[in-house]
Scaffold this motif. Structure first.
Motif, PDB file in Angstrom:
ATOM      1  N   LEU A 104       0.831  -1.214   0.000  1.00 53.75           N
ATOM      2  CA  LEU A 104       0.000   0.000   0.000  1.00 53.75           C
ATOM      3  C   LEU A 104       0.857   1.253   0.000  1.00 53.75           C
ATOM      4  CD1 LEU A 104      -2.674  -0.954   2.684  1.00 53.75           C
ATOM      5  CD2 LEU A 104      -3.057  -0.716   0.214  1.00 53.75           C
ATOM      6  N   GLN A 105       0.360   2.278  -0.696  1.00 55.16           N
ATOM      7  CA  GLN A 105       1.040   3.571  -0.650  1.00 55.16           C
ATOM      8  C   GLN A 105       0.588   4.272   0.639  1.00 55.16           C
ATOM      9  OE1 GLN A 105       1.361   5.835  -4.398  1.00 55.16           O
ATOM     10  NE2 GLN A 105       0.020   4.296  -5.269  1.00 55.16           N
ATOM     11  N   THR A 106       1.308   4.017   1.697  1.00 56.45           N
ATOM     12  CA  THR A 106       0.918   4.540   3.008  1.00 56.45           C
ATOM     13  C   THR A 106       1.884   5.620   3.454  1.00 56.45           C
ATOM     14  OG1 THR A 106       0.389   2.241   3.496  1.00 56.45           O
ATOM     15  CG2 THR A 106       0.198   3.795   5.309  1.00 56.45           C
ATOM     16  N   GLU A 107       1.335   6.671   3.998  1.00 56.68           N
ATOM     17  CA  GLU A 107       2.188   7.708   4.594  1.00 56.68           C
ATOM     18  C   GLU A 107       1.992   7.664   6.100  1.00 56.68           C
ATOM     19  OE1 GLU A 107       4.360   9.435   2.978  1.00 56.68           O
ATOM     20  OE2 GLU A 107       3.717   8.666   1.029  1.00 56.68           O
ATOM     21  N   PHE A 108       3.075   7.488   6.833  1.00 53.06           N
ATOM     22  CA  PHE A 108       2.940   7.575   8.301  1.00 53.06           C
ATOM     23  C   PHE A 108       4.119   8.315   8.915  1.00 53.06           C
ATOM     24  CE2 PHE A 108       4.036   3.030   7.341  1.00 53.06           C
ATOM     25  CZ  PHE A 108       5.379   3.097   7.657  1.00 53.06           C
ATOM     26  N   ASP A 109       4.627   9.279   8.162  1.00 56.21           N
ATOM     27  CA  ASP A 109       5.782  10.015   8.652  1.00 56.21           C
ATOM     28  C   ASP A 109       5.400  11.111   9.630  1.00 56.21           C
ATOM     29  OD1 ASP A 109       7.438   8.447   7.154  1.00 56.21           O
ATOM     30  OD2 ASP A 109       7.317   9.729   5.393  1.00 56.21           O
TER      31      ASP A 109
ATOM     32  N   VAL B 202      -3.155   9.723  11.179  1.00 56.28           N
ATOM     33  CA  VAL B 202      -4.600   9.866  11.389  1.00 56.28           C
ATOM     34  C   VAL B 202      -5.340   9.631  10.078  1.00 56.28           C
ATOM     35  CG1 VAL B 202      -6.427  11.508  11.991  1.00 56.28           C
ATOM     36  CG2 VAL B 202      -4.330  11.408  13.364  1.00 56.28           C
ATOM     37  N   ARG B 203      -4.816  10.235   9.012  1.00 54.87           N
ATOM     38  CA  ARG B 203      -5.470  10.082   7.717  1.00 54.87           C
ATOM     39  C   ARG B 203      -5.481   8.612   7.288  1.00 54.87           C
ATOM     40  NH1 ARG B 203      -3.096  14.021   4.124  1.00 54.87           N
ATOM     41  NH2 ARG B 203      -1.396  12.555   3.923  1.00 54.87           N
TER      42      ARG B 203
ATOM     43  N   ALA C  46      -5.385   6.023   9.222  1.00 47.95           N
ATOM     44  CA  ALA C  46      -6.274   5.256  10.090  1.00 47.95           C
ATOM     45  C   ALA C  46      -7.735   5.439   9.695  1.00 47.95           C
ATOM     46  CB  ALA C  46      -6.057   5.674  11.542  1.00 47.95           C
ATOM     47  N   LEU C  47      -8.059   6.618   9.175  1.00 46.94           N
ATOM     48  CA  LEU C  47      -9.462   6.911   8.866  1.00 46.94           C
ATOM     49  C   LEU C  47      -9.860   6.534   7.436  1.00 46.94           C
ATOM     50  CD1 LEU C  47      -9.812  10.397  10.616  1.00 46.94           C
ATOM     51  CD2 LEU C  47     -10.539   8.154  11.457  1.00 46.94           C
ATOM     52  N   GLN C  48      -8.880   6.164   6.629  1.00 45.81           N
ATOM     53  CA  GLN C  48      -9.190   5.843   5.235  1.00 45.81           C
ATOM     54  C   GLN C  48     -10.062   4.598   5.141  1.00 45.81           C
ATOM     55  OE1 GLN C  48      -5.324   5.482   3.429  1.00 45.81           O
ATOM     56  NE2 GLN C  48      -5.677   7.251   2.120  1.00 45.81           N
ATOM     57  N   GLU C  49     -11.001   4.632   4.202  1.00 48.86           N
ATOM     58  CA  GLU C  49     -11.772   3.429   3.911  1.00 48.86           C
ATOM     59  C   GLU C  49     -11.020   2.613   2.855  1.00 48.86           C
ATOM     60  OE1 GLU C  49     -15.952   3.930   3.324  1.00 48.86           O
ATOM     61  OE2 GLU C  49     -15.920   5.819   4.432  1.00 48.86           O
ATOM     62  N   ALA C  50     -11.479   1.396   2.678  1.00 51.63           N
ATOM     63  CA  ALA C  50     -10.746   0.475   1.786  1.00 51.63           C
ATOM     64  C   ALA C  50     -10.594   1.040   0.375  1.00 51.63           C
ATOM     65  CB  ALA C  50     -11.460  -0.876   1.741  1.00 51.63           C
ATOM     66  N   HIS C  51     -11.685   1.623  -0.137  1.00 51.03           N
ATOM     67  CA  HIS C  51     -11.613   2.099  -1.524  1.00 51.03           C
ATOM     68  C   HIS C  51     -10.731   3.340  -1.667  1.00 51.03           C
ATOM     69  CE1 HIS C  51     -14.864   4.691   0.047  1.00 51.03           C
ATOM     70  NE2 HIS C  51     -14.450   5.553  -0.859  1.00 51.03           N
TER      71      HIS C  51
END
Lengths: 345, 341
Positions: free
Chosen positions: A25-30, A36-37, A39-44
């Motif tokens: 996944l293209q995840t940002e957690f820096d 927060v974003r 964590a709140l994202q839905e699957a789509h």
């Protein structure tokens, strides 16, 4: 979740182990905002790394493999992550997330960020459930300690790491005693084998590839999954049409073009990975009747582009020599945060 | 499948060695998503450098060229002896359409000669011109650029009036695109502002430029106007331009030497310089040639950006940005349209 298969009944020839964040996944957690974003994202709303879904689908298409997902994402995200995989047409056999609520409740704050104490026991325990003959290909990224942990896992299985080194690594990485015990128990119970064929590290942070040279040629840092597919084709894991289908996903979803594909190919050749010979197979596949690959034509241009990239190098670099990994020298890669400063060997 | 802009970097020529050029080009691939680079030079040296820096591999290819021209070498014999010199190979790649522009920090003469061998002069251009930027008192264009352009600074010695007019058109087009200056002031360098002052070709060029549409010709300027920035583009022949440019560089170095001398000589002067240090630094940053990156060789159908021989990664990257911008705005096409007018 309906995507999980019954592991006990399967008898895989291959096990593909994937990390999720920044690998699939293209995840940002820096930053906190990113966290927060995410964590709140839905699957789509979640975005897969271009080519990752196609690569997994192609790897799984023979039906004799396991897909084992081990991610540092919290267990609370299980439903949304699994839904995302299903949306991408991916089923799995194991799905392990990190129980950080439990870690907090038990006051195990080191474990919140620590990767060795989380992933290493999970990998070894998973291996206990696998057939001894099953070979493995692992996928991680450069944002955390994946290259270190995956290599250590591979060398523990193969008996190339002794107890002294393991003890020192576990201590230095701040692994809690009960997790250390899990590692040792699983390790002792496993029969000697050398099943890990490749470890792909996606360069999400664009870490210089040479930073991984000390892990040897088993670790392949990749800038995109077309590169992973090329190496897997050279290893006999994928066919040429399968590689081209990964390329197609990159073209259609990530704006890749012929120049980027040929540059990716040449990059691997220059780094000494044995992919120069796969070009012929790709050409044959392109000349075949597969309608799906029509987007990758005109064929003569593609053939010329790949040939030119190899010819431009003059001589092809020699293959990379095998390396004995010095885990104690690489300990900094295993510690939370320090790998982020990794720039060069 | 749009490939954006591809730049060929001659990796071998710069004083700082291949590593700095590779670092600069690598940084460019991270910063500009539409720019790809071909690194031309010793493959092993390039890969050793590239392996140590962050980059976007999808936007980089390497073209091995085993030879190179050293900074002090005579260009003609060097290129004759070494057909696989990196600058020649890079120019050939650009001419063959594998890249849109050439960037080099190497031997200037070899660069110009390599272009002359592989590129075509634009219709109406008799001679290419090497341009250079220099810091001025006045700011220029939309970017508030502290640099003016002077050309030619060494590609051509002995010019005609028509050559000077061509230089004016090319310099004006470059300034419009790179400094985002919609109407750059173009001047002829002479020994007086009166139209009849100067050698015959300058007097004749003055008359031709006055009548030329599409250019804001502001007449003649004298040497003193160069650092003032009276004109955005100063036109002269290669001999005069080269002497002027070297003098500007010499003055700049002398001022720095004097400042160093003053710093050592008296505590009071040292204190004064310390108090001025932030201002001096700002001035230095403002006029830092590394910000500008490189100067163009104009007149060919393909672009060559000559980076300073001492360029480090930052300057190389900026030279690449200048080249990419010129390609995106079709500098050759704009020059050609100007010459037709």
């Amino acid at each position: 979740m309906s995507g999980e298969r019954d592991v006990a009944q399967a008898s895989p020839r291959r096990i593909y182990r994937w990390d999720l964040d920044k690998t699939y996944l293209q995840t940002e957690f820096d930053s906190l905002k990113d966290l927060v974003r995410t964590a709140l994202q839905e699957a789509h709303e979640k975005r897969a790394v271009p080519g990752a879904a196609a690569l997994i689908r192609e790897l799984r298409s023979r039906g004799d493999s396991w897909l084992a997902i081990v991610s540092g994402s919290p267990t609370q995200m299980r439903a949304v992550l699994q839904e995302k995989l299903l949306l991408d047409g991916i089923t799995w056999d194991e799905f392990v997330l990190k129980d950080n609520v439990r870690n907090i409740l038990r006051g195990r704050f080191r474990a919140l960020r620590g990767q060795v104490g989380y992933k290493l026991p999970v990998l070894l325990e998973s291996r206990l459930r696998a057939p001894a003959e099953a070979q493995e290909v692992l996928f991680g990224d450069d944002a955390e300690a994946d290259a270190f942990i995956y290599s250590l896992y591979a060398d523990l299985l193969a008996g190339r790491v002794d107890d002294r080194v393991l003890s020192r690594v576990l201590e230095e990485a701040g692994v809690y005693p009960d997790d250390q015990a899990r590692v040792r128990a699983a390790w002792k119970a496993l029969p000697p084998a050398d099943p890990v064929r490749r470890i792909f590290i996606r360069l999400d942070r664009r870490t210089p590839p040479a930073a991984f040279a000390r892990y040897g040629p088993r670790v392949v840092p990749v800038f995109n999954y077309f590169q992973a597919a090329l190496v897997l084709m050279a290893d006999g894991e994928l066919t040429a049409p399968q590689v081209l289908r990964v390329a197609l996903e990159l073209v259609q979803t990530a704006g890749f073009n012929l120049l980027m594909l040929t540059n990716s190919f040449q990059d691997l050749v220059r780094r000494g990975f044995p992919v120069a010979d796969v070009a012929h197979g790709l050409v044959q596949a392109l000349e075949g009747p597969d309608a799906l690959l029509a987007a990758l034509r005109p064929v003569p241009d593609i053939i010329a582009a790949f040939s030119n990239r190899v010819a431009a190098l003059g001589a092809t670099p020699p293959p990379l020599p095998p390396v004995t990994v010095d885990y104690l020298a690489l300990l900094a890669d295993a510690l939370p945060g320090t790998h982020k400063g990794r720039r060069q060997p | 499948m749009d490939s954006g802009v591809t730049l060929a970097f001659d990796v071998m020529g710069g004083d700082a060695g291949p590593e700095e050029v590779v670092r600069g080009a690598a940084a460019l691939t991270l910063e500009k998503s539409d720019v790809s680079v071909v690194l031309v030079g010793d493959g092993a040296a390039i890969d050793a450098s590239l392996g140590k820096v962050r980059h976007q591999a999808e936007r980089i290819s390497v073209h091995h060229a085993p030879d190179w021209v050293r900074p002090g070498e005579k260009p003609g014999p060097a290129l004759e002896e070494r057909p696989s010199a990196s600058i020649l190979v890079a120019a050939k790649l650009v001419a063959g359409g594998e890249a849109h522009a050439l960037v080099s920090a190497g031997n200037t003469g070899a660069g110009v000669l390599a272009c002359a061998r592989h590129f075509q002069l634009l219709p109406g251009v008799r001679r290419a011109a090497l341009a250079a930027v220099y810091p001025t008192h006045r700011l220029h264009g939309e970017k508030q650029d502290p640099f003016s352009l002077i050309l030619d600074v060494g590609a051509t010695v002995g010019v005609t009036a028509e050559d000077l007019v061509g230089f004016a058109v090319m310099g004006s087009a470059y300034s419009r695109i790179i400094s985002r200056n919609p109407s750059p002031r173009v001047a002829l360098l002479s020994n007086g502002t009166e139209p009849q002052k100067g050698p015959p070709e300058v007097v004749a060029a003055h008359q031709l430029l006055r009548a030329l549409p599409g250019i804001q010709f502001v007449g003649n300027v004298e040497g003193v106007d160069i650092p003032r920035g009276t004109a955005d583009v100063v036109v002269c022949d290669g001999f005069v331009g080269n002497v002027s440019l070297k003098m500007l560089e010499g003055i700049s170095e002398t001022v720095m030497e004097l400042a160093r001398y003053a710093y050592k000589e008296k505590v009071l002067w040292r204190a004064g310089l310390a108090m001025l240090s932030s201002g001096i630094k700002r001035l230095k940053d403002l006029t830092d040639w590394e910000q500008y990156g490189g100067a163009p060789v104009l007149g060919f159908d393909r672009l060559f950006i000559k980076a300073h021989g001492r360029s480090r990664a930052h300057a190389i990257s900026n030279a690449g940005k200048v080249a990419a911008r010129a390609v995106r705005h079709d500098l050759a096409g704009v020059i050609q349209a100007g010459l037709k007018a």
